[in-house]
Write an enzyme that holds these catalytic residues in place. Structure first.
Site, PDB file in Angstrom:
ATOM      1  N   ALA A 482      40.821  43.755  42.066  1.00 25.60           N
ATOM      2  CA  ALA A 482      39.578  44.445  41.701  1.00 25.60           C
ATOM      3  C   ALA A 482      39.894  45.690  40.875  1.00 25.60           C
ATOM      4  CB  ALA A 482      38.809  44.832  42.958  1.00 25.60           C
ATOM      5  N   CYS A 954      38.297  37.937  42.315  1.00 25.27           N
ATOM      6  CA  CYS A 954      38.957  39.217  42.601  1.00 25.27           C
ATOM      7  C   CYS A 954      38.831  39.565  44.078  1.00 25.27           C
ATOM      8  CB  CYS A 954      38.323  40.360  41.794  1.00 25.27           C
ATOM      9  SG  CYS A 954      38.073  40.030  40.055  1.00 25.27           S
ATOM     10  N   CYS A 955      39.888  40.123  44.604  1.00 26.34           N
ATOM     11  CA  CYS A 955      39.803  40.823  45.889  1.00 26.34           C
ATOM     12  C   CYS A 955      40.615  42.109  45.721  1.00 26.34           C
ATOM     13  CB  CYS A 955      40.292  39.953  47.046  1.00 26.34           C
ATOM     14  SG  CYS A 955      42.037  39.526  46.984  1.00 26.34           S
ATOM     15  N   LYS A 956      41.042  42.686  46.786  1.00 24.30           N
ATOM     16  CA  LYS A 956      41.733  43.974  46.700  1.00 24.30           C
ATOM     17  C   LYS A 956      42.967  43.903  45.803  1.00 24.30           C
ATOM     18  CE  LYS A 956      43.922  47.484  49.648  1.00 24.30           C
ATOM     19  NZ  LYS A 956      44.256  47.847  51.045  1.00 24.30           N
TER      20      LYS A 956
END
Length: 1019
Positions: A482, A954-956
């Protein structure tokens, strides 16, 4: 032989004997039988496990076994000596002969350009277990012996197949184009039996294989075999049947089949064997609750699995519709595509699978993950633009002219802060210039200050599907962490909250500076940009006009006048704004010696009272909401100066028309008089044209220069107010926004280039590209709890800022195909360079330089344990607002799409009702406010693919949650679009999660070996 408490009472020589083991559950005895006819030796153990271990130990302890081991070692030593002697012989070849032989010393494998060098599938038959009642859970470890180094390197492994002695592995082996593999390369295949499958630690990494795995690692060695790559490639059937032997080479433990795979040449063979073998079998799940990655709670995994599994029950009425055919357009070969792909993608890692279809046929899947050079290229280009823009702004502030003491001190303070920030950008660019090595930033580096502009784990995830009786298809997803300013922290939230708070505080500041709204500030930056862009163009076209006049060229004179008129009209209209007029008045009041008089008609009593309160300080003026009026200031002066540019242009046009008219009349007379050949040779001096146009052009330039000076200073004064009202927060927010935007833009440029390359032969897609623009859909998996809420706020602003990005496709003039970025913070143009043959395939509108718009949308659904806390004890309003806002943007794009595009132009735009139904369903799910509603993700992704969009997940850090989502999406596509057998959905999902992104990305991000039980990369 001896008892536990006594010394040895008898010695037995194990020579020419065999072991008979009784296979009942209660019997714990074994019998040794001798070929010499000697009496049998009966042995009894204390327990069944002891009996099995004795049987194995006795079987390996005889002298023949030791002799076989010695022979095997001698054979290996001789092979190594022969190989080394051949290498040493090369050293005695004269250097001239070495040069003539060229670099390659080994036989290369001839494959299609940009395709993997070698791919093969594996299967075992008649595996022998240590005990008869043992059900084998096997996998194959693949290692490579490089002919030049003679070092055994672990390369990959298959999935685990349970409870069979004839395993057929769905995971194959593939070597990418850049891998140094030759016909002389040897491949070692080692088969292991997994005893405790949940504790197994299969290693999929590139590490020397100097010794066998420990027996206590949850698996046991069954057998191994080795083959030359050349033997497989040159075999008539393109298949090898190899014998598996124990480490001493004496005992046969089964066979292994190696089948060469060529995507696109798959035979429509039956898959009944595997299908029948799965009816009563439980497949191994690589995600047991007790072995979840750190920070991934069991309860959360249960909830997420239930939510994600609900997506797998969707019927084909909402199937994913985007199937990108892999066939290249006429005139374009894979070789022509290589320069562009090689400029963007680096270090591809491939994985090969074969899955059965519902009609018992085989389909083959090649999964590819590649990093991109754009991870560093785009941020460096962007930072360079920021430096130039900030240096130009600082210079304009210095050239603002003489100001009253209050404003001059304010200007000095602003310039000092801006210079500090400029040094920060310059230092960051210098550090990035020193970077070498990998072209992506791993998750463990997200806290490094020098890499804060670089996106985290930016990769292309591609799935290439070849299925019987269907066209090949490619499905792309860009995975990236992200976009967020991790180094800045999230203690006070992210950009969404910080910008709102900053704007509110700036509105309520005192009267030390003038408040201009964000819209007016953006307008001021746009005016300055237009000045810097148009003024040189107008000056250049004016010089061309004079040059045409000196050459007495009517056609050239017309063309130069046309270009001059177009640019000058744009220049005049750029200043047709009330902001310029009001800023000029504000700047006039800030000059030394200016006495501000009260306005004739104050807007309200509050402002009037404020005037009387601050009348002792002439330098302090009112807010822009009540623009000050000055009796000595001539407001019409600007109108006269601005209008003089248009009048000067009209004079130039009139003079050119008069000259051309006179030239035409003289030409007619000359035709009537029939001039002699000598007259034709006399050149036109053109002096009269040039002399008559020169003073008019100089007047036009002088008028334009006066407008530029006034407009530049007034707009710079507006920017001075913006900076002065919020130092240093304003500059820090600009830095944070630049960081987030840099990460987002790098991903967008990568996604656009890959999508353009994939759809280059699709005329419907190209028409959509220049008529409507492209949809860019981001799937966010961040929670709304703690720091991740701040990341989501950063991400939402960064993706929204991508709306100010336009793409332009140009023909490459050199071998450098990396994109070129121009523009400023409020408007960027990305020039994508294509090779000549690819550029010729584009529509004329795109070739002529039409700017291509992007429509980014973000839908976020938190799925981890932190989201559970947010839903129970926190607040999910942020996620709900983002989803609702972006749904409106998606709906606007769909409306624009349906208005401008014919329904039959796109191959997968089936019916408008289909997309309408998906949009309505998505809207209902967003409004329902259901916890962890993963239905939103699936619907948004489906709509994006139907509309030929670019997909992001997206993630972290683009590891755990991202890989879970991408692999689930891929298997769902295989089921819905390519008829994956229903009994193989879970096993296919396990194969993809265990053996590709999860382990490889985990290795890249942590530089350590990860167990296979961690189905996705651990935090």
């Amino acid at each position: 032989m001896k008892n536990k408490t006594s010394e040895a009472s008898e010695v037995v020589i194990l020579e020419r004997c065999w072991i008979v083991e009784f296979r009942t559950k209660t019997d714990v005895s074994i019998v040794l039988k001798f070929q010499s006819g000697e009496p049998d030796l009966y042995l009894e153990a204390a327990s069944k496990p002891d009996c099995e271990s004795w049987a194995v130990a006795l079987g390996e302890a005889n002298s023949e076994g030791l002799r076989n081991k010695i022979q095997q070692l001698r054979k290996l030593i001789m092979e190594i000596k022969e190989e080394r002697s051949s290498d040493e012989a090369q050293q005695f070849v004269p250097s001239s002969q070495v040069d003539s032989l060229g670099e390659p010393q080994f036989t290369s494998i001839q494959r299609i350009a940009n395709e993997p060098k070698l791919e093969f599938s594996l299967a075992c038959k008649d595996l022998v277990a240590a005990t008869r009642d043992r059900k084998l859970n096997t996998f194959i470890q693949v290692s490579v012996v490089h002919p030049a180094e003679h070092v055994l390197t672990r390369y990959s492994s298959t999935e685990i197949v349970e409870a069979t002695r004839d395993p057929l592995f769905l995971t194959g082996v593939t070597f990418p184009p850049e891998y140094p593999i030759y016909e002389e390369t040897k491949i070692k295949l080692t088969v292991y039996d997994v005893k405790d499958k949940f504790q197994d630690t299969v290693r999929t990494s590139v590490l020397p294989d100097h010794k066998e795995p420990r027996a206590d690692a949850g698996r046991s060695f069954l057998g191994c075999t080795t083959f030359r790559v050349g033997d497989l490639v040159k075999s008539k059937e393109q298949q090898l049947t190899l014998t598996l032997r124990t480490s001493d080479g004496g005992k046969t433990v089964g066979t292994i089949e190696v089948n060469l795979v060529k995507m696109g040449e798959i035979e429509d063979g039956e898959a009944d064997q595997v299908t029948a073998d799965t009816q009563d079998r439980k497949f191994l799940c690589f995600l047991p609750l007790k072995s979840q990655p750190r920070g991934f709670l069991s309860a959360t995994c249960t909830h997420n699995t239930e939510n994600l599994d609900r997506m797998t029950d969707r019927r084909t009425k909402e199937e994913c519709a985007l199937v990108r055919e892999c066939t290249a357009p006429e005139g374009i070969s894979g070789k022509d595509n290589l320069p562009l792909l090689n400029a963007v993608l680096k270090n591809p890692i491939c994985k090969l699978y074969r899955f059965p279809t519902s009609d018992n046929k085989w389909m083959q899947i090649r999964e590819q993950m590649a990093e991109t050079t754009l991870s560093f290229h785009v941020p460096k280009e962007l930072i360079n633009l920021h430096i130039k823009e900030d240096m130009r702004r600082n210079q304009e502030l210095k050239e603002l002219g003489e100001l009253a003491p209050h404003w001059d001190n304010m200007r000095k303070n602003v310039i000092a802060h801006c210079d500090q920030m400029l040094c920060l950008y310059q230092d960051t660019l210098a550090e990035l210039g020193k970077h070498t090595g990998s072209s992506f930033k791993s998750s463990c580096s997200k806290g490094e200050k020098t890499l804060e502009f670089i996106p985290i784990n930016l990769h292309l995830q591609r799935m290439h599907v070849h299925s019987p009786r269907l066209k090949d298809a490619v499905y792309d997803v860009i995975t990236v962490g992200a976009p967020a300013a991790h180094c800045q922290g999230f203690k006070n939230g992210g950009l969404r909250k910080l910008l709102t708070k900053f704007e509110a505080e700036r509105r309520n500041t005192g009267y030390q500076c003038i408040y201009y709204s964000p819209e007016n500030t953006a307008k001021a930056k746009e005016v300055l940009s237009n000045i810097n862009h148009l003024q040189p163009l107008i000056s250049s076209h004016a010089d061309l006009l004079l040059n045409s006049a000196s050459q007495h060229s009517p056609d050239s004179l017309k063309n130069s006048l046309k270009m001059l008129s177009e640019k000058t009209e744009l220049f005049v209209h750029a200043f047709k704004d009330q902001l310029v007029r009001s800023a000029l008045l504000a700047l006039y009041t800030a000059r030394p010696g200016c006495v501000l008089k009260k306005p004739v008609m104050p807007r309200n009593s509050a402002e009037e009272g404020s005037d009387s309160q601050h009348q002792d300080h002439p330098s302090q003026i009112k807010r822009q909401d009540s623009i000050p009026h000055h009796s000595e200031y001539d407001e019409e002066e600007w109108d006269r100066v601005w209008a003089n540019v248009g009048k000067s242009l009209n004079c130039v046009i009139a003079m050119v028309d008069r000259l051309l008219e006179k030239d035409n009349s003289s030409s007619i007379k000359e035709g009537e008089n029939e001039p002699s050949p000598a007259d034709h040779k006399m050149p036109h001096t053109g002096g009269d044209w040039y002399e008559q146009l020169y003073p008019l052009v100089i007047t036009l330039k002088d008028c334009m220069g006066e407008v530029v000076t006034r407009a530049k200073q007034s707009m710079t004064f507006v920017l001075l107010q913006e900076l002065a009202c919020g130092l240093p927060q304003c500059l820090m927010l600009t830095l944070r926004r630049d960081i987030v935007f840099s990460q987002a833009l790098a991903g967008l440029v990568c996604g656009f280039i890959i999508r353009l390359h994939t759809g280059l032969h699709d005329q419907g897609f190209l028409q959509q590209l220049h008529t409507v623009g492209l949809l860019v859909q981001y799937e966010g998996l961040l929670s709304t709890y703690s720091e991740e809420a701040g990341m989501l706020e950063d991400m939402a602003v960064g993706i929204s800022d991508l709306q100010k990005v336009m793409f332009k496709i140009i023909e490459a003039k050199s071998e450098d195909f990396l994109p070129i970025i121009t523009g400023r913070r409020e408007h960027y143009i990305i020039e994508v360079q294509l090779p000549a043959k690819m550029f010729e395939l584009l529509p004329q509108e795109i070739k002529e330089g039409k700017l291509l718009r992007m429509y980014p949308v973000l839908f976020n659904v938190g799925i981890n344990e932190q989201q559970t806390l947010a839903e129970r004890f926190g607040d999910t309003t942020l996620q709900e607002n983002i989803n609702q806002e972006n749904f409106e943007l998606l709906k606007e794009y769909y409306k624009l799409f349906t208005e401008k595009m014919p329904p039959d132009c796109l191959p997968h735009f089936q019916e408008q009702n289909d997309l309408k139904g998906l949009l309505e369903n998505l809207h209902q799910n967003i409004q329902s406010k259901k916890r962890k509603n993963v239905e939103i993700m699936w619907l948004a992704a489906t709509i994006c693919r139907k509309l030929n969009g670019i997909r992001f997940t997206c993630c972290k850090s683009a590891k755990d949650r991202t890989s879970m989502s991408v692999t689930l999406e891929q298997c769902s596509i295989l089921r819905d679009e390519h008829q994956l057998h229903k009994d193989f959905f879970i096993r296919a999902l396990d194969c993809m999660r265990s053996s590709f992104e999860c382990i490889i990305l985990g290795f890249l991000n942590h530089s350590q070996i990860l167990p296979v039980s961690l189905a996705h990369k651990s935090h």
